[in-house]
Design an enzyme around this catalytic site. Structure first.
Site, PDB file in Angstrom:
ATOM      1  N   ALA A  65       0.866  -1.175   0.000  1.00  0.00           N
ATOM      2  CA  ALA A  65       0.000   0.000   0.000  1.00  0.00           C
ATOM      3  C   ALA A  65       0.909   1.233   0.000  1.00  0.00           C
ATOM      4  O   ALA A  65       2.085   1.147   0.368  1.00  0.00           O
ATOM      5  CB  ALA A  65      -0.876  -0.010   1.245  1.00  0.00           C
ATOM      6  N   GLY A 108       0.708  -4.938   1.115  1.00  0.00           N
ATOM      7  CA  GLY A 108      -0.532  -4.986   0.335  1.00  0.00           C
ATOM      8  C   GLY A 108      -0.334  -5.619  -1.035  1.00  0.00           C
ATOM      9  O   GLY A 108      -1.283  -6.157  -1.608  1.00  0.00           O
ATOM     10  N   GLU A 131       5.035  -5.032   7.113  1.00  0.00           N
ATOM     11  CA  GLU A 131       4.337  -3.936   7.802  1.00  0.00           C
ATOM     12  C   GLU A 131       4.860  -3.701   9.211  1.00  0.00           C
ATOM     13  O   GLU A 131       4.809  -2.581   9.726  1.00  0.00           O
ATOM     14  CB  GLU A 131       2.826  -4.219   7.871  1.00  0.00           C
ATOM     15  CG  GLU A 131       2.099  -4.122   6.540  1.00  0.00           C
ATOM     16  CD  GLU A 131       2.035  -5.419   5.752  1.00  0.00           C
ATOM     17  OE1 GLU A 131       2.850  -6.332   6.029  1.00  0.00           O
ATOM     18  OE2 GLU A 131       1.188  -5.528   4.864  1.00  0.00           O
TER      19      GLU A 131
HETATM   20  N1  CO8 Z   1       4.611   3.172  -0.681  1.00  0.00           N
HETATM   21  C1  CO8 Z   1       5.017   4.343  -1.239  1.00  0.00           C
HETATM   22  N2  CO8 Z   1       6.144   4.465  -1.969  1.00  0.00           N
HETATM   23  C2  CO8 Z   1       6.923   3.376  -2.122  1.00  0.00           C
HETATM   24  C3  CO8 Z   1       6.578   2.127  -1.577  1.00  0.00           C
HETATM   25  C4  CO8 Z   1       5.362   2.052  -0.821  1.00  0.00           C
HETATM   26  N3  CO8 Z   1       4.910   0.910  -0.306  1.00  0.00           N
HETATM   27  N4  CO8 Z   1       7.537   1.246  -1.901  1.00  0.00           N
HETATM   28  C5  CO8 Z   1       8.442   1.902  -2.632  1.00  0.00           C
HETATM   29  N5  CO8 Z   1       8.076   3.182  -2.783  1.00  0.00           N
HETATM   30  C6  CO8 Z   1       8.789   4.251  -3.488  1.00  0.00           C
HETATM   31  C7  CO8 Z   1       9.991   4.716  -2.735  1.00  0.00           C
HETATM   32  O1  CO8 Z   1       9.625   5.648  -1.741  1.00  0.00           O
HETATM   33  C8  CO8 Z   1      10.836   5.313  -3.834  1.00  0.00           C
HETATM   34  O2  CO8 Z   1      10.287   6.579  -4.167  1.00  0.00           O
HETATM   35  P1  CO8 Z   1      11.307   7.847  -4.333  1.00  0.00           P
HETATM   36  O3  CO8 Z   1      12.147   7.475  -5.534  1.00  0.00           O
HETATM   37  O4  CO8 Z   1      10.361   8.980  -4.587  1.00  0.00           O
HETATM   38  O5  CO8 Z   1      12.082   7.943  -3.094  1.00  0.00           O
HETATM   39  C9  CO8 Z   1      10.543   4.401  -5.018  1.00  0.00           C
HETATM   40  O6  CO8 Z   1       9.306   3.719  -4.705  1.00  0.00           O
HETATM   41  C10 CO8 Z   1      11.609   3.344  -5.234  1.00  0.00           C
HETATM   42  O7  CO8 Z   1      11.783   2.640  -4.004  1.00  0.00           O
HETATM   43  P2  CO8 Z   1      13.212   2.419  -3.338  1.00  0.00           P
HETATM   44  O8  CO8 Z   1      14.155   3.533  -3.702  1.00  0.00           O
HETATM   45  O9  CO8 Z   1      12.996   2.154  -1.888  1.00  0.00           O
HETATM   46  O10 CO8 Z   1      13.667   1.095  -4.127  1.00  0.00           O
HETATM   47  P3  CO8 Z   1      14.683  -0.025  -3.610  1.00  0.00           P
HETATM   48  O11 CO8 Z   1      14.895  -0.916  -4.794  1.00  0.00           O
HETATM   49  O12 CO8 Z   1      15.856   0.559  -2.929  1.00  0.00           O
HETATM   50  O13 CO8 Z   1      13.862  -0.846  -2.478  1.00  0.00           O
HETATM   51  C11 CO8 Z   1      11.916  -1.974  -1.582  1.00  0.00           C
HETATM   52  C12 CO8 Z   1      12.744  -1.609  -2.834  1.00  0.00           C
HETATM   53  C13 CO8 Z   1      12.703  -2.943  -0.697  1.00  0.00           C
HETATM   54  C14 CO8 Z   1      10.664  -2.651  -2.096  1.00  0.00           C
HETATM   55  C15 CO8 Z   1      11.582  -0.699  -0.776  1.00  0.00           C
HETATM   56  O14 CO8 Z   1      11.028   0.265  -1.676  1.00  0.00           O
HETATM   57  C16 CO8 Z   1      10.597  -0.909   0.329  1.00  0.00           C
HETATM   58  O15 CO8 Z   1      10.953  -1.421   1.377  1.00  0.00           O
HETATM   59  N6  CO8 Z   1       9.312  -0.499   0.114  1.00  0.00           N
HETATM   60  C17 CO8 Z   1       8.299  -0.558   1.127  1.00  0.00           C
HETATM   61  C18 CO8 Z   1       7.829  -1.985   1.347  1.00  0.00           C
HETATM   62  C19 CO8 Z   1       6.778  -2.016   2.430  1.00  0.00           C
HETATM   63  O16 CO8 Z   1       7.025  -1.714   3.564  1.00  0.00           O
HETATM   64  N7  CO8 Z   1       5.553  -2.425   2.049  1.00  0.00           N
HETATM   65  C20 CO8 Z   1       4.449  -2.495   2.973  1.00  0.00           C
HETATM   66  C21 CO8 Z   1       3.658  -1.223   2.917  1.00  0.00           C
HETATM   67  S1  CO8 Z   1       2.372  -1.150   4.170  1.00  0.00           S
HETATM   68  C22 CO8 Z   1       1.150  -2.079   3.496  1.00  0.00           C
HETATM   69  O17 CO8 Z   1       1.215  -2.563   2.408  1.00  0.00           O
HETATM   70  C23 CO8 Z   1      -0.047  -2.268   4.372  1.00  0.00           C
HETATM   71  C24 CO8 Z   1      -1.144  -2.957   3.625  1.00  0.00           C
HETATM   72  C25 CO8 Z   1      -2.375  -2.962   4.456  1.00  0.00           C
HETATM   73  C26 CO8 Z   1      -3.582  -2.850   3.630  1.00  0.00           C
HETATM   74  C27 CO8 Z   1      -3.689  -1.506   3.078  1.00  0.00           C
HETATM   75  C28 CO8 Z   1      -5.017  -1.221   2.518  1.00  0.00           C
HETATM   76  C29 CO8 Z   1      -5.048   0.109   1.811  1.00  0.00           C
END
Ligand code: CO8
Length: 257
Positions: A65, A108, A131
């Site tokens: 998400a 998500g 999460e």
């Molecule tokens: N939300 C918003 N932006 C994101 C997300 C995310 N989940 N994941 C990545 N991005 C963005 C980054 O902020 C970055 O943006 P910017 O270039 O503007 O800084 C861009 O995508 C590229 O990401 P990274 O530079 O971090 O790329 P890497 O290759 O270094 O890392 C990862 C990749 C490991 C996937 C890393 O991006 C990461 O850890 N992402 C978050 C993963 C995460 O925590 N996911 C869980 C989110 S919470 C959730 O899903 C709850 C669900 C519950 C239900 C929701 C119902 C609505």
């Protein structure tokens, strides 16, 4: 509706919906989920379509998400607007929905893949429920569907620690149906779509309903449900055609009636 965050196209009888927000690794914001819901409902109602493939990019199916969109929300807002409810449209689609997952399927994103009927994984796929690192827990079915798919030990470890699983581990654990080379992921999913389009629509819909009932009922009730559907299929022309075609050693031509 003109889509900005997904690409929706048809390949013969198969619809392909591609999550397309590359700058945010397909983070699932409200707009993307609204577009996805609209496209899914449209294809479900379209008689020319037999199944739907949901996919992302080679780098990410979806990295979760949208954390930036969620971060300032407060309890009354998330409770009253219940934005997660919008996601459930995926589970209401009657046609088969296949998740073709390459790259990250996190939070998500993993939950969205698990709402589909089955997951085909590319060799580079990574699954996780991270999460806990954000001070929350999965909120779109992760604690429930992951546990049913891989069992308590692995689900608990992944949910408590946020560790990612690679495709091989996900296949061993039963989360994905099989692994395919990353570069042929869509091709393999489309082959499944072709197969599904050659089959009886009523039988396909009932097969999906019956398997899903396994998660909602006792064994005895599930078996009774399956038997009624099985018996009901003897009222269809497709059952006559399918069995006659076998006996006559020819391919079946289903009319979906
Ligand atoms: N939300 C918003 N932006 C994101 C997300 C995310 N989940 N994941 C990545 N991005 C963005 C980054 O902020 C970055 O943006 P910017 O270039 O503007 O800084 C861009 O995508 C590229 O990401 P990274 O530079 O971090 O790329 P890497 O290759 O270094 O890392 C990862 C990749 C490991 C996937 C890393 O991006 C990461 O850890 N992402 C978050 C993963 C995460 O925590 N996911 C869980 C989110 S919470 C959730 O899903 C709850 C669900 C519950 C239900 C929701 C119902 C609505």
């Amino acid at each position: 509706m003109a889509y900005e965050m997904i690409l929706a196209e048809t390949h013969g009888p198969t619809a392909v919906i591609r999550l397309n927000r590359p700058k945010a690794l397909n983070a699932l914001c409200d707009q993307l989920m609204a577009e996805l819901g609209e496209a899914l409902r449209g294809y479900d109602a379209d008689d020319a379509i037999f199944s739907i493939i949901l996919t992302g990019s080679e780098k990410a199916f979806a990295a979760g998400a949208d954390i930036k969109e969620m971060k300032d929300r407060v309890f009354p807002d998330v409770y009253l607007n219940d934005f997660i409810a919008k996601w459930e449209v995926v589970t209401t689609i009657r046609k088969p929905v296949i998740a073709a997952v390459a790259g990250f399927a996190l939070g998500g994103g993993c939950e969205l893949a698990m709402m589909c009927d089955f997951i085909l994984a590319a060799e580079n796929a990574k699954f996780g429920q991270p999460e806990i690192n954000l001070g929350v827990i999965p909120g779109a079915g992760g604690t429930q569907r992951l546990t049913r798919a891989v069992g308590k030990a692995k689900a608990m470890e992944l949910v408590l620690t946020g560790r990612f699983m690679d495709a091989a581990e996900a296949e061993r654990a039963g989360l994905v149906s099989r692994i395919v080379p990353t570069e042929t992921l869509l091709e393999e999913a489309l082959k499944v779509g072709e197969k599904l389009a050659s089959l009886s629509r009523p039988a396909t819909a009932m097969a999906k309903e019956a398997v899903n009932r396994a998660f909602e009922s006792t064994l005895a009730e599930g078996i009774r449900f399956e038997r009624r559907l099985f018996q009901g299929l003897f009222a269809t022309a497709d059952q006559k055609e399918g069995m006659s075609a076998f006996a006559e050693k020819r391919p079946a031509q289903f009319t979906h009636g």
